[in-house]
Enzyme design. Structure first.
Site, PDB file in Angstrom:
ATOM      1  N   ARG A  37     -20.640  12.446  12.811  1.00  0.00           N
ATOM      2  CA  ARG A  37     -21.235  12.026  11.540  1.00  0.00           C
ATOM      3  C   ARG A  37     -22.384  11.050  11.687  1.00  0.00           C
ATOM      4  NH1 ARG A  37     -15.502  11.549   8.313  1.00  0.00           N
ATOM      5  NH2 ARG A  37     -15.239  13.805   8.224  1.00  0.00           N
ATOM      6  N   GLU A  97      -6.382   2.743   7.284  1.00  0.00           N
ATOM      7  CA  GLU A  97      -7.793   2.342   7.333  1.00  0.00           C
ATOM      8  C   GLU A  97      -7.969   0.823   7.370  1.00  0.00           C
ATOM      9  OE1 GLU A  97     -10.346   4.681   4.831  1.00  0.00           O
ATOM     10  OE2 GLU A  97     -12.034   3.320   5.123  1.00  0.00           O
ATOM     11  N   PHE A 118     -14.404  21.207  12.905  1.00  0.00           N
ATOM     12  CA  PHE A 118     -14.908  19.975  12.298  1.00  0.00           C
ATOM     13  C   PHE A 118     -15.818  19.298  13.315  1.00  0.00           C
ATOM     14  CE2 PHE A 118     -13.760  17.289   8.606  1.00  0.00           C
ATOM     15  CZ  PHE A 118     -13.190  18.243   7.792  1.00  0.00           C
ATOM     16  N   HIS A 135     -18.587   5.643   3.917  1.00  0.00           N
ATOM     17  CA  HIS A 135     -17.383   6.456   3.897  1.00  0.00           C
ATOM     18  C   HIS A 135     -16.148   5.818   4.516  1.00  0.00           C
ATOM     19  CE1 HIS A 135     -15.091  10.098   3.659  1.00  0.00           C
ATOM     20  NE2 HIS A 135     -14.982  10.221   4.967  1.00  0.00           N
ATOM     21  N   GLU A 176     -16.891  17.732   5.314  1.00  0.00           N
ATOM     22  CA  GLU A 176     -17.488  18.336   6.495  1.00  0.00           C
ATOM     23  C   GLU A 176     -16.973  19.764   6.679  1.00  0.00           C
ATOM     24  OE1 GLU A 176     -17.540  15.327   9.536  1.00  0.00           O
ATOM     25  OE2 GLU A 176     -17.066  16.856  11.013  1.00  0.00           O
ATOM     26  N   ALA A 191      -0.570   5.878   4.945  1.00  0.00           N
ATOM     27  CA  ALA A 191      -0.029   4.952   5.951  1.00  0.00           C
ATOM     28  C   ALA A 191       1.187   4.216   5.399  1.00  0.00           C
ATOM     29  CB  ALA A 191      -1.109   3.963   6.388  1.00  0.00           C
ATOM     30  N   GLY A 229       0.841  -1.205   0.000  1.00  0.00           N
ATOM     31  CA  GLY A 229       0.000   0.000   0.000  1.00  0.00           C
ATOM     32  C   GLY A 229       0.866   1.241   0.000  1.00  0.00           C
ATOM     33  N   ALA A 230       0.500   2.185  -0.874  1.00  0.00           N
ATOM     34  CA  ALA A 230       1.292   3.410  -1.012  1.00  0.00           C
ATOM     35  C   ALA A 230       0.442   4.642  -0.774  1.00  0.00           C
ATOM     36  CB  ALA A 230       1.922   3.452  -2.400  1.00  0.00           C
ATOM     37  N   ARG A 247     -15.739   7.355  13.789  1.00  0.00           N
ATOM     38  CA  ARG A 247     -14.541   8.182  13.675  1.00  0.00           C
ATOM     39  C   ARG A 247     -14.898   9.661  13.575  1.00  0.00           C
ATOM     40  NH1 ARG A 247     -11.869  10.642   9.417  1.00  0.00           N
ATOM     41  NH2 ARG A 247     -12.848   9.520   7.696  1.00  0.00           N
ATOM     42  N   HIS A 284     -21.027   8.954   5.887  1.00  0.00           N
ATOM     43  CA  HIS A 284     -20.809  10.398   5.955  1.00  0.00           C
ATOM     44  C   HIS A 284     -22.099  11.082   5.529  1.00  0.00           C
ATOM     45  CE1 HIS A 284     -19.194  14.354   5.176  1.00  0.00           C
ATOM     46  NE2 HIS A 284     -18.014  13.984   5.644  1.00  0.00           N
ATOM     47  N   LEU A 316     -17.874  12.730  -2.115  1.00  0.00           N
ATOM     48  CA  LEU A 316     -17.911  13.404  -0.818  1.00  0.00           C
ATOM     49  C   LEU A 316     -17.919  14.926  -0.926  1.00  0.00           C
ATOM     50  CD1 LEU A 316     -17.713  12.452   2.187  1.00  0.00           C
ATOM     51  CD2 LEU A 316     -15.418  13.419   2.121  1.00  0.00           C
ATOM     52  N   GLN A 323     -18.743   3.806   8.871  1.00  0.00           N
ATOM     53  CA  GLN A 323     -19.298   5.161   8.950  1.00  0.00           C
ATOM     54  C   GLN A 323     -19.965   5.619   7.659  1.00  0.00           C
ATOM     55  OE1 GLN A 323     -16.622   8.861   9.154  1.00  0.00           O
ATOM     56  NE2 GLN A 323     -17.545   8.726  11.178  1.00  0.00           N
TER      57      GLN A 323
HETATM   58  C1  LIG Z   1     -13.399  11.233  -0.289  1.00  0.00           C
HETATM   59  C2  LIG Z   1     -12.718  11.048   1.037  1.00  0.00           C
HETATM   60  C3  LIG Z   1     -12.377  12.161   1.791  1.00  0.00           C
HETATM   61  C4  LIG Z   1     -11.740  11.999   3.026  1.00  0.00           C
HETATM   62  N1  LIG Z   1     -11.413  13.111   3.757  1.00  0.00           N
HETATM   63  C5  LIG Z   1     -10.749  12.965   4.933  1.00  0.00           C
HETATM   64  C6  LIG Z   1     -10.311  14.086   5.684  1.00  0.00           C
HETATM   65  O1  LIG Z   1     -10.503  15.231   5.297  1.00  0.00           O
HETATM   66  N2  LIG Z   1      -9.676  13.866   6.861  1.00  0.00           N
HETATM   67  C7  LIG Z   1      -9.425  12.607   7.322  1.00  0.00           C
HETATM   68  O2  LIG Z   1      -8.834  12.472   8.382  1.00  0.00           O
HETATM   69  N3  LIG Z   1      -9.805  11.527   6.614  1.00  0.00           N
HETATM   70  C8  LIG Z   1     -10.450  11.665   5.437  1.00  0.00           C
HETATM   71  N4  LIG Z   1     -10.827  10.554   4.721  1.00  0.00           N
HETATM   72  C9  LIG Z   1     -10.381   9.222   5.173  1.00  0.00           C
HETATM   73  C10 LIG Z   1      -8.907   9.038   4.834  1.00  0.00           C
HETATM   74  O3  LIG Z   1      -8.587   9.772   3.677  1.00  0.00           O
HETATM   75  C11 LIG Z   1      -8.573   7.577   4.572  1.00  0.00           C
HETATM   76  O4  LIG Z   1      -9.074   6.782   5.601  1.00  0.00           O
HETATM   77  C12 LIG Z   1      -7.058   7.403   4.531  1.00  0.00           C
HETATM   78  O5  LIG Z   1      -6.496   8.307   3.615  1.00  0.00           O
HETATM   79  C13 LIG Z   1      -6.657   5.986   4.204  1.00  0.00           C
HETATM   80  O6  LIG Z   1      -5.259   5.941   4.047  1.00  0.00           O
HETATM   81  P1  LIG Z   1      -4.491   4.571   3.888  1.00  0.00           P
HETATM   82  O7  LIG Z   1      -3.061   4.889   3.758  1.00  0.00           O
HETATM   83  O8  LIG Z   1      -4.926   3.652   4.953  1.00  0.00           O
HETATM   84  O9  LIG Z   1      -5.076   3.984   2.523  1.00  0.00           O
HETATM   85  P2  LIG Z   1      -5.000   4.529   0.997  1.00  0.00           P
HETATM   86  O10 LIG Z   1      -4.543   5.919   0.901  1.00  0.00           O
HETATM   87  O11 LIG Z   1      -6.275   4.223   0.353  1.00  0.00           O
HETATM   88  O12 LIG Z   1      -3.925   3.592   0.373  1.00  0.00           O
HETATM   89  C14 LIG Z   1      -4.181   2.221   0.138  1.00  0.00           C
HETATM   90  C15 LIG Z   1      -3.056   1.685  -0.704  1.00  0.00           C
HETATM   91  O13 LIG Z   1      -3.124   0.277  -0.725  1.00  0.00           O
HETATM   92  C16 LIG Z   1      -2.895  -0.188  -2.016  1.00  0.00           C
HETATM   93  N5  LIG Z   1      -3.532  -1.508  -2.127  1.00  0.00           N
HETATM   94  C17 LIG Z   1      -4.789  -1.870  -1.777  1.00  0.00           C
HETATM   95  N6  LIG Z   1      -4.975  -3.174  -1.996  1.00  0.00           N
HETATM   96  C18 LIG Z   1      -3.812  -3.648  -2.476  1.00  0.00           C
HETATM   97  C19 LIG Z   1      -3.372  -4.930  -2.903  1.00  0.00           C
HETATM   98  N7  LIG Z   1      -4.166  -6.004  -2.888  1.00  0.00           N
HETATM   99  N8  LIG Z   1      -2.103  -5.048  -3.363  1.00  0.00           N
HETATM  100  C20 LIG Z   1      -1.278  -3.966  -3.424  1.00  0.00           C
HETATM  101  N9  LIG Z   1      -1.645  -2.751  -3.033  1.00  0.00           N
HETATM  102  C21 LIG Z   1      -2.899  -2.592  -2.560  1.00  0.00           C
HETATM  103  C22 LIG Z   1      -3.450   0.874  -2.929  1.00  0.00           C
HETATM  104  O14 LIG Z   1      -2.833   0.817  -4.197  1.00  0.00           O
HETATM  105  C23 LIG Z   1      -3.085   2.142  -2.167  1.00  0.00           C
HETATM  106  O15 LIG Z   1      -1.776   2.551  -2.511  1.00  0.00           O
HETATM  107  C24 LIG Z   1     -11.457  10.696   3.494  1.00  0.00           C
HETATM  108  C25 LIG Z   1     -11.782   9.595   2.722  1.00  0.00           C
HETATM  109  C26 LIG Z   1     -12.428   9.762   1.515  1.00  0.00           C
HETATM  110  C27 LIG Z   1     -12.814   8.525   0.743  1.00  0.00           C
END
Ligand SMILES: Cc1cc2nc3c(=O)[nH]c(=O)nc-3n(C[C@H](O)[C@H](O)[C@H](O)COP(=O)(O)OP(=O)(O)OC[C@H]3O[C@@H](n4cnc5c(N)ncnc54)[C@H](O)[C@@H]3O)c2cc1C
Length: 596
Positions: free
Chosen positions: A282, A400, A116, A369, A251, A16, A12-13, A411, A238, A248, A236
């Site tokens: 939310r 996530e 928020f 969401h 908020e 996180a 995952g990139a 959340r 939204h 989305l 959740q």
């Molecule tokens: C529209 C929207 C708006 C949001 N706004 C906010 C905000 O304002 N503030 C806030 O705190 N949160 C917000 N959130 C929530 C927050 O953005 C996400 O929960 C968070 O960014 C998730 O980050 P992550 O690094 O866990 O996952 P992601 O950023 O989704 O990264 C997941 C990675 O995993 C990789 N991956 C997945 N499956 C595989 C696989 N099988 N093999 C290889 N790679 C894989 C993908 O390629 C991707 O690189 C929002 C969410 C959404 C959808």
């Protein structure tokens, strides 16, 4: 089949994964695998902000942030992890600032902050400006900034590599198996430590704000390897997704003074949450919207309401609320202010709806969401696999996909961007430390077999079922019956249908038999993940006979701390889903009733 070897493999990139990679790669060899090109990760879609009690515009404290998060979680969040996250928040935001993240600024040059939902001054109960933001492109800026740092640090990326399986040896992580999209070849990545940072699974529902890639791969892979999923009943919704599309509307719109309006022109949140009104958490706002629509007060009797951020509306309600600027002058906004603070939102509405939010209200409905549940971890981001929190050596999860659990049953906005960075860093640091102290585990000769079998089965299925049809039915059932409001009857019906869909999935037809970018095959594999998560989510939700946070049971409307102040753990066994429970970590804040 190609084999690779790295001390730490990050899957995952998004925010996180990149944060984990940045910190792990400082001391050990690290590779990042991502099914998407990194900057297309969903973190880039985050709009509103990242929470940290910097106190740049008014008094704020990490302890208030901690308590708000505990309360927002409806007391299901683990308080040790919440306290750690909120204490780390200011340093995390400054770390981003020092990496060059272009935050919006106050006139005197400090990081700007906006209110928020659920973030309050604990003494007055009024909203506090805690969300640090870069206009309404906060996630985009975080992702770009982290990716630039990773490139600068020379981290190895395997872009468009989809991980299909986790390799376990003697109960410890030993690597992953991935498919290279461009060639259809399987690759084995041998590692001392594996970090899952694969994001959420909102594509389970019909109306969702989530990216197409949000198919829960990480949780499904772990479940198939005997690792439980925690608190999957808490998902959740939204309040403000664009009607029918789910896209989305942050908020932050309500943070800047936007209000929700029903068909009678009433600002109905005054009735449901008299103090914080439109900035209630939310789950509360989504439920209020459902009730308004159910009672026929949706716009024109339809299943949507208006989000009104026209300057005249904002200024009218700001005056009625007595809202002031930090210098004590009355809060007033102009069309130019809205354009400067919410450019993306204005653009989305103009493009997708043909609605101009400066002159017209925006039609909105609740949208699926965010996954509060996921792979269970402790606050070191180590994966824990049972009721006693036994650590699985070498396996880490953050973001996530993980359930640490800082969000509990619900959340607060801005806390996910914080969570992914704080615990992404923990995963990177702790996985690297673990890797420095261990040797490579032996790699079994059959490491790729399980992944290969899964693909072969799909490729060779000779049935007549259409994956798109199964997906459509699944999303519809989940939105209708395992959505904002739930009942035993509805969820039993959902479970029967999901099992039927799982059976039909066994006979799904694949047209593309090629190897190069066979996205059809991978989408069908992803649908299998979603079906597994649909079953686990519904079974976890059926068992929980109370209402808490995002899990609202019409047949059990009260929170029941006596029986249900505990986390759900769900395992996928041969003979079905098995549940067990583990206690919530409570340090300073015993459960209180939520008052709005
Ligand atoms: C529209 C929207 C708006 C949001 N706004 C906010 C905000 O304002 N503030 C806030 O705190 N949160 C917000 N959130 C929530 C927050 O953005 C996400 O929960 C968070 O960014 C998730 O980050 P992550 O690094 O866990 O996952 P992601 O950023 O989704 O990264 C997941 C990675 O995993 C990789 N991956 C997945 N499956 C595989 C696989 N099988 N093999 C290889 N790679 C894989 C993908 O390629 C991707 O690189 C929002 C969410 C959404 C959808």
């Amino acid at each position: 089949m190609q084999k690779h070897r790295y001390d730490v493999v990050v899957v995952g990139a998004g925010g996180a994964g990149l944060m984990a990679a940045l910190h792990a790669s400082k001391s050990v060899s690290t590779a990042v695998l991502s099914k998407l090109y990194p900057v297309r990760s969903h973190t880039g879609a985050a709009q509103g902000g990242i929470g940290a009690a910097l106190g740049n515009l008014e008094e704020d404290r990490a302890e208030w942030h901690t308590f708000d998060t505990v309360k927002g979680s409806d007391y299901l969040g683990d308080q040790d992890a919440i306290e750690f996250m909120c204490q780390e928040a200011p340093a995390t935001v400054y770390e981003l600032e020092h990496m060059g993240l272009p935050f919006s600024r106050t006139p005197d040059g400090r990081i700007a902050q906006r209110p928020f939902g659920g973030h309050t001054n604990n003494e007055t109960g009024r909203p506090v400006r805690r969300a640090c933001y870069a206009a309404d492109r906060t996630g985009h800026m975080i992702l770009q900034t982290l990716y630039q740092q990773c490139i600068k640090q020379g981290i190895t990326f395997f872009d468009e590599f989809q991980v299909l399986d986790l390799i376990l040896v003697n109960g410890a992580a030993a690597g992953v198996v991935a498919l290279e999209l461009a060639t259809g070849e399987l690759h084995v990545f041998h590692a001392k430590a594996v970090i899952f940072a694969t994001g959420g699974y909102g594509r389970l529902w019909e109306i969702t704000s989530n990216a197409y890639a949000y198919t829960g791969d990480g949780i499904a892979i772990a479940l198939r390897r005997g690792i439980p999923a925690e608190d999957m009943e808490f998902f959740q919704f939204h309040p403000t997704g664009i009607y029918r599309l789910g896209i989305l509307i942050t908020e932050g719109v309500r943070g800047e003074g936007g209000v929700l309006i029903n068909d009678l022109g009433e600002r109905f949140m005054e009735r449901y949450a008299p103090t914080v009104k439109d900035l209630a958490s939310r789950d509360v706002v989504s439920r209020a919207m459902y009730l308004e629509m159910r009672e026929g007060r949706g716009i024109g009797g339809q299943r949507y309401l208006y989000l009104d951020v026209r300057p005249e509306t904002v200024n009218k309600y700001a005056a009625l609320d007595g809202r002031t600027n930090p210098d004590g002058t009355p809060y007033q906004i102009t069309a130019d202010d809205i354009m400067a603070k919410l450019p993306e939102i204005i653009d989305f509405c103009r493009t997708y709806l043909g609605v101009d939010p400066i002159t017209e209200p925006i039609p909105v409905q609740p949208t699926a969401h965010y996954a509060m549940g996921g792979i269970p971890t402790n606050k070191r981001a180590e994966v824990v696999i049972d009721e006693e929190n036994t650590v699985m050596p070498g396996f880490y999860a953050a973001g996530e996909v993980a359930c640490v659990s800082v969000h509990g049953a619900n959340r607060l906005g801005t806390n996910s961007l914080l969570d992914i960075l704080v615990f992404g860093k923990q995963a990177g640091l702790n996985a690297a430390e673990f890797a420095r102290q261990t040797l490579f585990p032996p790699l079994p000769a059959d490491a790729a077999d399980f992944a290969r079998e899964q693909l072969e089965r799909l490729r060779n299925a000779r049935g007549r079922e259409q994956a798109a049809e199964i997906a459509k039915e699944m999303k519809h059932i989940m939105f209708d019956l395992v959505g904002v409001f739930r009942t035993e009857e509805g969820m039993r019906e959902a479970l029967d249908k999901i099992r039927e869909l799982k059976e039909r999935y066994q006979h799904v037809q694949i047209q593309d038999r090629g190897k190069v970018f066979n996205m059809e095959l991978l989408h069908v594999w992803e649908l299998g993940n979603l079906l597994d998560l649909a079953e686990v989510t519904t079974i976890s939700a059926l068992a929980r006979t109370e209402s808490r946070g995002a899990h609202a049971r019409e047949d059990y409307p009260e929170r029941d701390d006596e029986h249900w102040l505990k986390h759900t753990l769900a395992w996928m066994r041969e003979d079905g889903v098995k549940l067990a429970y583990k206690p919530v970590v409570i340090t300073k804040y015993p459960p209180e009733k939520r008052v709005y």
